[in-house]
Motif scaffolding. Structure first.
Motif, PDB file in Angstrom:
ATOM      1  N   SER A 204      -2.014  -2.275  -7.869  1.00 37.10           N
ATOM      2  CA  SER A 204      -3.380  -2.503  -8.343  1.00 37.10           C
ATOM      3  C   SER A 204      -4.103  -3.521  -7.468  1.00 37.10           C
ATOM      4  O   SER A 204      -5.283  -3.334  -7.130  1.00 37.10           O
ATOM      5  N   ARG A 205      -3.401  -4.588  -7.078  1.00 35.18           N
ATOM      6  CA  ARG A 205      -4.019  -5.614  -6.242  1.00 35.18           C
ATOM      7  C   ARG A 205      -4.341  -5.067  -4.850  1.00 35.18           C
ATOM      8  O   ARG A 205      -5.407  -5.365  -4.282  1.00 35.18           O
ATOM      9  N   ILE A 206      -3.446  -4.259  -4.286  1.00 32.01           N
ATOM     10  CA  ILE A 206      -3.706  -3.671  -2.958  1.00 32.01           C
ATOM     11  C   ILE A 206      -4.888  -2.717  -3.042  1.00 32.01           C
ATOM     12  O   ILE A 206      -5.760  -2.710  -2.164  1.00 32.01           O
ATOM     13  N   ARG A 207      -4.930  -1.897  -4.084  1.00 29.43           N
ATOM     14  CA  ARG A 207      -6.067  -0.981  -4.259  1.00 29.43           C
ATOM     15  C   ARG A 207      -7.386  -1.747  -4.281  1.00 29.43           C
ATOM     16  O   ARG A 207      -8.370  -1.351  -3.652  1.00 29.43           O
ATOM     17  N   GLN A 208      -7.405  -2.847  -5.006  1.00 26.80           N
ATOM     18  CA  GLN A 208      -8.619  -3.648  -5.100  1.00 26.80           C
ATOM     19  C   GLN A 208      -9.034  -4.157  -3.726  1.00 26.80           C
ATOM     20  O   GLN A 208     -10.221  -4.124  -3.377  1.00 26.80           O
ATOM     21  N   ASP A 212     -10.324   0.627  -3.232  1.00 31.21           N
ATOM     22  CA  ASP A 212      -9.969   1.910  -3.842  1.00 31.21           C
ATOM     23  C   ASP A 212     -10.465   1.968  -5.287  1.00 31.21           C
ATOM     24  O   ASP A 212     -10.385   0.979  -6.016  1.00 31.21           O
ATOM     25  N   ASP A 213     -10.942   3.132  -5.693  1.00 32.32           N
ATOM     26  CA  ASP A 213     -11.353   3.348  -7.078  1.00 32.32           C
ATOM     27  C   ASP A 213     -10.096   3.462  -7.934  1.00 32.32           C
ATOM     28  O   ASP A 213      -9.316   4.410  -7.761  1.00 32.32           O
ATOM     29  N   PRO A 214      -9.854   2.532  -8.878  1.00 33.50           N
ATOM     30  CA  PRO A 214      -8.618   2.595  -9.662  1.00 33.50           C
ATOM     31  C   PRO A 214      -8.501   3.861 -10.506  1.00 33.50           C
ATOM     32  O   PRO A 214      -7.395   4.315 -10.779  1.00 33.50           O
ATOM     33  N   ALA A 215      -9.654   4.431 -10.905  1.00 36.51           N
ATOM     34  CA  ALA A 215      -9.615   5.647 -11.725  1.00 36.51           C
ATOM     35  C   ALA A 215      -9.354   6.886 -10.884  1.00 36.51           C
ATOM     36  O   ALA A 215      -8.781   7.874 -11.369  1.00 36.51           O
ATOM     37  N   ASN A 216      -9.755   6.839  -9.621  1.00 37.41           N
ATOM     38  CA  ASN A 216      -9.564   7.994  -8.735  1.00 37.41           C
ATOM     39  C   ASN A 216      -9.313   7.486  -7.321  1.00 37.41           C
ATOM     40  O   ASN A 216     -10.144   7.643  -6.427  1.00 37.41           O
ATOM     41  N   THR A 222      -1.189   7.417  -7.529  1.00 36.00           N
ATOM     42  CA  THR A 222      -0.104   7.434  -8.493  1.00 36.00           C
ATOM     43  C   THR A 222       0.285   8.879  -8.758  1.00 36.00           C
ATOM     44  O   THR A 222      -0.581   9.700  -9.089  1.00 36.00           O
ATOM     45  N   VAL A 223       1.543   9.186  -8.586  1.00 35.30           N
ATOM     46  CA  VAL A 223       2.045  10.532  -8.892  1.00 35.30           C
ATOM     47  C   VAL A 223       2.799  10.412 -10.207  1.00 35.30           C
ATOM     48  O   VAL A 223       3.896   9.847 -10.252  1.00 35.30           O
ATOM     49  N   ARG A 224       2.183  10.898 -11.263  1.00 36.47           N
ATOM     50  CA  ARG A 224       2.705  10.685 -12.608  1.00 36.47           C
ATOM     51  C   ARG A 224       4.156  11.147 -12.736  1.00 36.47           C
ATOM     52  O   ARG A 224       4.510  12.259 -12.347  1.00 36.47           O
ATOM     53  N   GLY A 225       4.978  10.251 -13.241  1.00 34.14           N
ATOM     54  CA  GLY A 225       6.380  10.569 -13.456  1.00 34.14           C
ATOM     55  C   GLY A 225       7.229  10.520 -12.199  1.00 34.14           C
ATOM     56  O   GLY A 225       8.442  10.741 -12.259  1.00 34.14           O
TER      57      GLY A 225
END
Length: 235
Positions: A204-208, A212-216, A222-225
């Motif tokens: 999350s910190r790197i995305r920020q 990067d848009d955290p929602a998309n 993120t690859v779920r699972g």
């Protein structure tokens, strides 16, 4: 040949007896430990002396540990180990989001404290870089391994040591999904316990920092699972 200098540890704790106990124990372990007792002094000491690791109590005179962490993290690349009196998720999640790297719950057990400090110091160490090691480019994201620098579209991205290590790992495997198990073992050297959330917070910190848009997210997906993937292919 002289031995390497001991790692510098700054203890930020207003309980004089506890601070002295921790300082003396760390010195017995061969670490260069010093103490400050309030948040304002901590901010100054961290940015001036650049310790390898800070043991930071949350409840402090002046500004609290959360605010110290928030203020210094953009300019301090070392590890931050926070002390909390509450064994719950609220302090942990907030601290991680502000840039802390780990937590120890009070009352402090010396063996646990030493183990956590040693683990964080190991994570902070970087393997020697061979001359000529390549720069990793993934689209417009560039990871310069030898200089430990990251840029995006030609603009520098300031990352902590642990954030850089994680992004470098994902860049080396760009286009492939890495599981939390694999990431945890590669970055921390220990198996993932299925509960600990620090990897998620670092992502999350790197995305920020990448915008990067955290929602998309465009870069760190993120690859779920399954885990996480840096989109694209390295060159």
């Amino acid at each position: 040949m002289s031995s390497a200098s001991p790692d510098k540890i700054l203890i930020v704790e207003d309980d004089d007896a506890l601070a002295s106990l921790m300082r003396d124990r760390l010195r017995k372990e061969g670490l260069d430990a010093s103490v400050v007792s309030d948040g304002n002094s901590a901010e100054i000491a961290i940015l001036k002396s650049r310790p390898d690791l800070v043991v930071l109590d949350i409840m402090l005179p002046g500004i609290d540990g959360f605010e110290v962490c928030r203020r210094v993290r953009p300019r301090y690349q070392g590890a931050i180990l926070m002390l909390t009196a509450r064994d719950g998720d609220i302090d942990h999640v907030l601290g991680l989001e502000l840039g802390a790297d780990d937590f120890v719950v009070k009352p402090v057990r010396p063996r646990i404290l030493i183990a956590r400090i040693r683990a964080l110091l190991r994570r902070m160490k970087t393997a020697p870089v061979e001359e000529g090691e390549p720069i990793i480019a993934v689209g417009d994201l560039v990871v310069d391994v030898s200089r430990r620098e990251v840029s995006l579209k030609g603009k520098p991205v300031d990352l902590t040591t642990l954030e850089f290590n994680l992004l470098r790992l994902l860049a080396e495997k760009a286009g492939a999904v890495m599981s939390r198990d694999d990431i945890h073992m590669a970055v921390y050297g220990t198996a993932y316990d299925g509960i600990e959330r620090s990897i998620d917070v670092y992502i999350s910190r790197i995305r920020q920092k990448l915008g990067d848009d955290p929602a998309n997210p465009y870069y760190l997906k993120t690859v779920r699972g399954a885990g996480y993937m840096l989109a694209g292919h390295k060159s």
